[in-house]
Design an enzyme around this catalytic site. Structure first.
Site, short mmCIF file in Angstrom:
data_model
loop_
_atom_site.label_atom_id
_atom_site.label_comp_id
_atom_site.label_asym_id
_atom_site.label_seq_id
_atom_site.Cartn_x
_atom_site.Cartn_y
_atom_site.Cartn_z
N ASP A 22 -0.58 -3.19 -6.62
CA ASP A 22 0.33 -4.07 -5.88
C ASP A 22 1.77 -3.87 -6.36
OD1 ASP A 22 1.03 -6.02 -4.02
OD2 ASP A 22 -0.60 -7.36 -4.61
N ASP B 235 -0.14 -9.63 3.96
CA ASP B 235 -1.54 -10.03 3.80
C ASP B 235 -2.06 -10.68 5.08
OD1 ASP B 235 -1.33 -9.17 1.22
OD2 ASP B 235 -1.50 -11.14 0.29
#
Length: 437
Positions: free
Chosen positions: A162, A219
Site C-alpha cells: 500500500d 477502495d
C-alpha cells in the site's frame, strides 16, 4: 483460414510476445490471480473478545482457507488467502523486524503459510511503502530489504504493498526497489502495487516491469453504486488501462463483494461478469462460512471463471454505452435507455465474450436486439453463441443473424461467441465501424 482471421491470430501472438518482454520477470500471475482477502468485509476489526468470529486473527484466515478447500473455491481456481492491514504489532522488534500480533496470531505468520501450503493454497500478506500502514501499523519505509527478506523467510506467496503515509514523489523509486528486493530473495512472491491509487500520473510502463498487479482506484465499498463507479472508471480510462494489462500484469479494481450486504442477486452477477471482462484479479471479500448458495454459485461459475482466466489475457473494451435517451446510433434504435455493451477477445483466437449491462432500475427487463456483426463478430466462419449464467444455447449464428436477449433491471447478460473452425462459410460481411467512445 481467411486473411482477416489470419491477421487476428498473428496480432494476438505478437501482443503476447511483446507482453512477455515488457512484463514483470518473476513468472507469476500469468492469468488474473484469484483468492480471498479480508479487507472489505472485515476491515481492521481487532477486538477478538467482542467479535471473535470477525477479528483479524489466524483463526479467521484458517477458517476461510478450510471453506475454500471444502466448498469448491480452491478447485475453481481461488488459491490465495490474503491478509490485509492490521495483522502486526504496533512496534517493530528490537532488531527492526515486523512482528505479528502475538494475541491474534499466536503461532506467527510462518505457521499460517504452512497451513495454507498444506491445503494447496497460498498466503499473501500486506505491507506499506510509507512510515505507517493505513491502519497505523509499522510501514516498510527504510526497511524494504529487511521486510522483503522476512516475508520470504515466512514463505509468503504474495505481497500487497500500500501507499499510505508516503510521498507520491518517492513512489516510483520505492515500489521499484521493493520489487527488486522481493525478486532477490529467490522466492516467488506475487507483487501487488498500490502506487496508481495514489498517483494519477503513475508510470504504467514502470509498473509493468516491476509489479504483477496494481490498484489504480479507490477502495470498493459494499454498494451497487461503487460497482458502477468502477465500471465508469474503466470506461473513461480504457485507452490507458486496456493496453497495459496482460499475462503477468493486471489492473486491479479491488475485491469482489458478492455475498456481502450491498448487492442483489442480479447485481452480484454484474460484478462477476464485469470483473471477468476486465481481466481483473478475483479476490473475494466475504464470509465464506455463511454465504448464501446463490452467491456461491456465481463465484463458482465455471464459464465466467474461464473467461476471467483466458490465457490470451486481453482486457475487454466497451463497445457502446447509452449516455441518454437520444437514439441516434444503430444500437440505440434497438434498445432502451441505460444499456451498455462490453467485449473481450478470448480463446480460441477470433472468439469473444460479450456483456450487455442494464444500469436501468426500472422494474422490467430491457430487450436488446442487434446483429452479431454490430458486436464486432464478423467472421465468415460464424460462431457458437451461449449465455453464461443461464446456459442458454443460441446455437450456430452468422454475422448477419439477429441476437436478442432480455436483461433484468441492474442486471447483466453475458455470452460467449466461439468462432467455428468448420468448412462452412457465410457471405463476407462488412465490419461494423466502431462507435466513438
Amino acid at each position: 483460414m481467411t486473411q482477416q482471421y489470419g491477421f487476428v491470430v498473428i496480432a494476438a501472438v505478437i501482443a503476447i510476445l511483446v507482453q512477455a518482454v515488457l512484463s514483470t520477470n518473476n513468472g507469476l500471475a500469468r492469468t488474473p490471480p484469484m483468492g480471498w482477502m479480508n479487507w472489505e468485509r472485515y476491515r481492521c476489526i481487532i477486538d477478538c473478545e467482542q467479535q471473535p468470529d470477525s477479528c483479524i486473527s489466524e483463526k479467521l484466515f484458517m477458517q476461510m482457507a478450510d471453506h475454500m478447500v471444502a466448498d469448491g473455491y480452491k478447485e475453481a481456481g481461488y488459491e490465495y488467502v490474503a491478509i490485509d492491514d492490521c495483522w502486526a504489532m504496533k512496534n517493530r522488534a528490537s532488531d527492526g523486524s515486523l512482528v505479528a500480533d502475538t494475541k491474534r496470531f499466536p503461532h506467527g505468520i510462518k505457521f499460517l503459510s504452512d497451513y495454507m501450503h498444506a491445503r494447496g493454497l497460498k498466503l499473501a500478506i500486506y505491507g506499506d511503502f510509507g512510515n505507517y500502514t493505513c491502519g497505523g501499523y509499522p510501514g516498510s519505509q527504510y526497511y524494504l530489504k529487511q521486510d522483503a527478506d522476512l516475508f520470504a523467510e515466512w514463505e509468503v506467496d504474495g505481497l500487497k504493498f500500500d501507499g499510505c503515509y508516503s510521498k507520491v514523489a518517492d513512489m516510483q523509486s520505492g515500489y521499484v526497489e521493493m520489487g527488486k528486493w522481493l525478486n532477490n530473495t529467490g522466492r516467488p512472491i506475487q507483487y501487488s502495487c498500490s502506487w496508481p491509487a495514489y498517483d494519477s500520473k503513475a508510470n504504467y510502463t514502470v509498473l509493468r516491469e516491476h509489479c504483477n498487479m496494481w490498484r489504480m482506484y479507490g477502495d470498493i465499498q459494499d454498494s451497487w453504486d461503487d460497482v458502477l463507479d468502477i465500471v465508469d472508471y474503466y470506461y473513461k480510462n480504457t485507452d490507458v488501462l486496456q493496453p497495459i494489462a496482460g499475462p503477468g500484469n493486471w489492473n486491479d479494481p479491488d475485491m469482489l463483494i458478492i455475498g456481502d450486504f450491498g448487492l442483489s442477486y442480479d447485481q452480484a452477477k454484474v460484478q462477476m461478469a464485469m470483473w471477468a471482462i476486465f481481466a481483473a484479479p478475483l479476490y473475494m471479500s466475504n464470509d465464506l462460512r455463511n454465504i448464501r448458495p446463490e452467491f456461491r454459485d456465481i463465484l463458482l461459475n465455471k464459464k465466467v471463471i474461464a473467461i476471467s482466466q483466458d490465457p490470451l489475457g486481453i482486457q475487454g473494451k466497451p463497445l457502446f454505452k447509452q449516455p441518454s435517451t437520444v437514439r441516434s446510433r444503430p444500437l440505440e434504435r434497438a434498445t432502451a435507455h441505460g444499456l451498455e455493451v462490453w467485449s473481450r477477445p478470448v480463446s480460441p483466437v477470433g472468439s469473444f465474450a460479450v456483456v450487455v449491462l442494464n444500469r436501468n432500475n426500472q422494474g422490467t427487463p430491457q430487450v436488446f436486439t442487434t446483429a452479431l456483426k454490430d458486436l464486432g463478430l464478423t467472421s465468415k466462419r460464424g460462431y457458437h453463441v451461449e449465455e453464461v449464467f443461464t446456459d442458454k444455447d443460441y446455437g450456430f449464428m452468422a454475422p448477419n443473424d439477429t441476437f436478442t436477449c432480455y436483461i433484468n433491471p441492474t442486471g447483466v447478460v453475458m455470452i460467449t461467441a466461439t468462432i467455428q473452425n468448420g468448412k462452412k462459410e457465410f457471405v463476407a460481411v462488412k465490419p461494423h465501424k466502431p462507435w466513438k467512445i
